[in-house]
Design a protein around this motif. Structure first.
Motif, PDB file in Angstrom:
ATOM      1  N   PRO A 133      11.697 -18.044  -9.673  1.00  0.00           N
ATOM      2  CA  PRO A 133      11.620 -17.591 -11.070  1.00  0.00           C
ATOM      3  C   PRO A 133      11.419 -16.081 -11.143  1.00  0.00           C
ATOM      4  N   GLU A 134      11.754 -15.506 -12.276  1.00  0.00           N
ATOM      5  CA  GLU A 134      11.659 -14.051 -12.427  1.00  0.00           C
ATOM      6  C   GLU A 134      10.237 -13.555 -12.205  1.00  0.00           C
ATOM      7  N   ARG A 135       9.259 -14.330 -12.659  1.00  0.00           N
ATOM      8  CA  ARG A 135       7.859 -13.925 -12.485  1.00  0.00           C
ATOM      9  C   ARG A 135       7.511 -13.783 -11.002  1.00  0.00           C
ATOM     10  N   THR A 136       8.029 -14.680 -10.179  1.00  0.00           N
ATOM     11  CA  THR A 136       7.758 -14.629  -8.745  1.00  0.00           C
ATOM     12  C   THR A 136       8.458 -13.429  -8.110  1.00  0.00           C
ATOM     13  N   ARG A 137       9.707 -13.168  -8.525  1.00  0.00           N
ATOM     14  CA  ARG A 137      10.430 -12.018  -7.977  1.00  0.00           C
ATOM     15  C   ARG A 137       9.725 -10.723  -8.341  1.00  0.00           C
ATOM     16  N   ASP A 138       9.221 -10.629  -9.562  1.00  0.00           N
ATOM     17  CA  ASP A 138       8.482  -9.431  -9.970  1.00  0.00           C
ATOM     18  C   ASP A 138       7.209  -9.268  -9.142  1.00  0.00           C
ATOM     19  N   LEU A 139       6.559 -10.382  -8.853  1.00  0.00           N
ATOM     20  CA  LEU A 139       5.341 -10.325  -8.058  1.00  0.00           C
ATOM     21  C   LEU A 139       5.633  -9.859  -6.638  1.00  0.00           C
ATOM     22  N   VAL A 140       6.763 -10.301  -6.090  1.00  0.00           N
ATOM     23  CA  VAL A 140       7.168  -9.851  -4.753  1.00  0.00           C
ATOM     24  C   VAL A 140       7.390  -8.348  -4.749  1.00  0.00           C
ATOM     25  N   THR A 141       8.053  -7.850  -5.791  1.00  0.00           N
ATOM     26  CA  THR A 141       8.280  -6.406  -5.889  1.00  0.00           C
ATOM     27  C   THR A 141       6.970  -5.651  -6.006  1.00  0.00           C
ATOM     28  N   ASP A 142       6.039  -6.176  -6.786  1.00  0.00           N
ATOM     29  CA  ASP A 142       4.724  -5.548  -6.916  1.00  0.00           C
ATOM     30  C   ASP A 142       4.004  -5.503  -5.573  1.00  0.00           C
ATOM     31  N   GLY A 143       4.080  -6.619  -4.827  1.00  0.00           N
ATOM     32  CA  GLY A 143       3.439  -6.653  -3.518  1.00  0.00           C
ATOM     33  C   GLY A 143       4.031  -5.629  -2.575  1.00  0.00           C
ATOM     34  N   LEU A 144       5.353  -5.500  -2.602  1.00  0.00           N
ATOM     35  CA  LEU A 144       6.005  -4.513  -1.754  1.00  0.00           C
ATOM     36  C   LEU A 144       5.630  -3.096  -2.185  1.00  0.00           C
ATOM     37  N   GLY A 145       5.456  -2.899  -3.479  1.00  0.00           N
ATOM     38  CA  GLY A 145       5.020  -1.602  -3.968  1.00  0.00           C
ATOM     39  C   GLY A 145       3.634  -1.241  -3.462  1.00  0.00           C
ATOM     40  N   LEU A 146       2.739  -2.218  -3.435  1.00  0.00           N
ATOM     41  CA  LEU A 146       1.383  -1.976  -2.939  1.00  0.00           C
ATOM     42  C   LEU A 146       1.389  -1.668  -1.444  1.00  0.00           C
ATOM     43  N   VAL A 147       2.208  -2.398  -0.685  1.00  0.00           N
ATOM     44  CA  VAL A 147       2.299  -2.133   0.750  1.00  0.00           C
ATOM     45  C   VAL A 147       2.921  -0.762   0.994  1.00  0.00           C
ATOM     46  N   THR A 148       3.924  -0.400   0.195  1.00  0.00           N
ATOM     47  CA  THR A 148       4.526   0.932   0.309  1.00  0.00           C
ATOM     48  C   THR A 148       3.481   2.014   0.046  1.00  0.00           C
ATOM     49  N   LEU A 149       2.597   1.743  -0.919  1.00  0.00           N
ATOM     50  CA  LEU A 149       1.523   2.688  -1.227  1.00  0.00           C
ATOM     51  C   LEU A 149       0.579   2.829  -0.035  1.00  0.00           C
ATOM     52  N   LEU A 150       0.309   1.718   0.651  1.00  0.00           N
ATOM     53  CA  LEU A 150      -0.541   1.769   1.839  1.00  0.00           C
ATOM     54  C   LEU A 150       0.110   2.592   2.946  1.00  0.00           C
ATOM     55  N   ILE A 151       1.398   2.356   3.190  1.00  0.00           N
ATOM     56  CA  ILE A 151       2.126   3.117   4.211  1.00  0.00           C
ATOM     57  C   ILE A 151       2.162   4.594   3.836  1.00  0.00           C
ATOM     58  N   ALA A 152       2.344   4.864   2.540  1.00  0.00           N
ATOM     59  CA  ALA A 152       2.383   6.253   2.070  1.00  0.00           C
ATOM     60  C   ALA A 152       1.063   6.959   2.350  1.00  0.00           C
ATOM     61  N   GLY A 153      -0.045   6.270   2.065  1.00  0.00           N
ATOM     62  CA  GLY A 153      -1.357   6.867   2.305  1.00  0.00           C
ATOM     63  C   GLY A 153      -1.589   7.150   3.779  1.00  0.00           C
ATOM     64  N   THR A 154      -1.161   6.219   4.630  1.00  0.00           N
ATOM     65  CA  THR A 154      -1.311   6.406   6.073  1.00  0.00           C
ATOM     66  C   THR A 154      -0.510   7.609   6.554  1.00  0.00           C
ATOM     67  N   SER A 155       0.704   7.761   6.048  1.00  0.00           N
ATOM     68  CA  SER A 155       1.539   8.897   6.447  1.00  0.00           C
ATOM     69  C   SER A 155       0.982  10.212   5.907  1.00  0.00           C
ATOM     70  N   ALA A 156       0.536  10.190   4.656  1.00  0.00           N
ATOM     71  CA  ALA A 156       0.032  11.417   4.030  1.00  0.00           C
ATOM     72  C   ALA A 156      -1.213  11.943   4.736  1.00  0.00           C
ATOM     73  N   MET A 157      -1.959  11.079   5.418  1.00  0.00           N
ATOM     74  CA  MET A 157      -3.160  11.513   6.123  1.00  0.00           C
ATOM     75  C   MET A 157      -2.856  12.462   7.278  1.00  0.00           C
ATOM     76  N   GLU A 158      -1.577  12.565   7.651  1.00  0.00           N
ATOM     77  CA  GLU A 158      -1.205  13.520   8.699  1.00  0.00           C
ATOM     78  C   GLU A 158      -1.444  14.960   8.269  1.00  0.00           C
ATOM     79  N   VAL A 159      -1.736  15.172   6.985  1.00  0.00           N
ATOM     80  CA  VAL A 159      -2.085  16.514   6.540  1.00  0.00           C
ATOM     81  C   VAL A 159      -3.368  16.981   7.221  1.00  0.00           C
ATOM     82  N   LEU A 160      -4.145  16.039   7.748  1.00  0.00           N
ATOM     83  CA  LEU A 160      -5.391  16.351   8.459  1.00  0.00           C
ATOM     84  C   LEU A 160      -5.181  16.434   9.970  1.00  0.00           C
TER      85      LEU A 160
END
Length: 248
Positions: free
Chosen positions: A29-56
């Motif tokens: 269902p569309e609600r489930t597909r949207d939730l999958v996209t949200d989950g991937l967005g959160l994981v992308t945010l985690l990967i982004a934070g890990t990469s951005a820490m290289e500024v240190l």
């Protein structure tokens, strides 16, 4: 190992993942597909934070000082954004997605076209802005092995399943971006004969993390950040590091 093998494997995993995602997406269902996209967005945010820490990164601080790394990232994003905006990179990427959609589909318009283009743009950005894209492709070209690209291929394959479940075949079309960009970087590695110094690579990784934050915001439907316009920042970062190092 033949240079380019890693990119070839990466392209195959994206296509396979996209095919599985499309097959699975029609059954969710569309609600489930949207939730999958949200989950991937959160994981992308985690990967982004890990990469951005290289500024240190200690290597970066040792070369340019402790106060400069954050300013280098800021300057890279601002200057890269100005260049990308003037070149209208976001618009050109969207136009490319529309061009591909018109030739790979039966000319659907409206919502179908929007989802195809969005899937193409978002997937291209996620698959091509991470640090593994740059370092893995360069090392592949240098003959140091494609282990990093194999890891990236596995991650991209799973991401393609999640994306395609929501966006459809536009995710598969992003394999064109993967092949062109990673192939070009592999050729650079073949010609250059050496990778970026650790300090310069840290700056590139940190800037890539910032760009991935923009991708995550798009996935989470918080704000449509024109991430493609910011892509030149990845090229500006090592230049600014060298300039600041010369001024020390």
């Amino acid at each position: 190992m033949i240079p380019g093998t890693g990119t070839l494997v990466n392209a195959v995993t994206v296509l396979v993942g996209a095919g599985l995602g499309v097959a699975l997406g029609h059954r969710l269902p569309e609600r489930t597909r949207d939730l999958v996209t949200d989950g991937l967005g959160l994981v992308t945010l985690l990967i982004a934070g890990t990469s951005a820490m290289e500024v240190l990164s200690p290597d970066l601080a040792a070369l340019v000082g402790t106060a400069a790394p954050m300013l280098i990232v800021l300057g890279s994003v601002l200057l890269g954004g100005i260049v990308g905006s003037l070149l209208r990179l976001e618009q050109r990427v969207e136009q490319l997605g529309g061009w591909v959609q018109a030739r790979l589909t039966r000319g659907e318009a409206g919502e179908a076209r929007r989802r195809f283009v969005e899937g193409f743009v978002v997937s291209s950005l996620v698959f091509c802005t991470g640090p593994l894209t740059i370092l893995g492709s360069l090392n592949d070209g240098l003959g140091n092995g494609a282990d990093q690209l194999y890891l990236k291929a596995a991650l991209d394959g799973f991401a393609a399943i999640a994306f395609a479940a929501s966006f459809g075949w536009g995710v598969a079309a992003s394999v064109l971006t993967v092949v062109v960009l990673q192939g070009a970087l592999t050729l650079v590695g073949v010609g250059v004969g050496g990778v970026l110094p650790e300090a310069h690579l840290a700056a590139v990784t940190a800037v890539g993390g910032v760009l991935l934050v923009g991708v995550a915001l798009r996935l989470l439907r918080v704000r449509e950040v024109a991430v493609a316009d910011l892509l030149p920042a990845v090229l500006v970062a090592p230049v600014l590091v060298q300039v600041v190092a010369w001024m020390q």
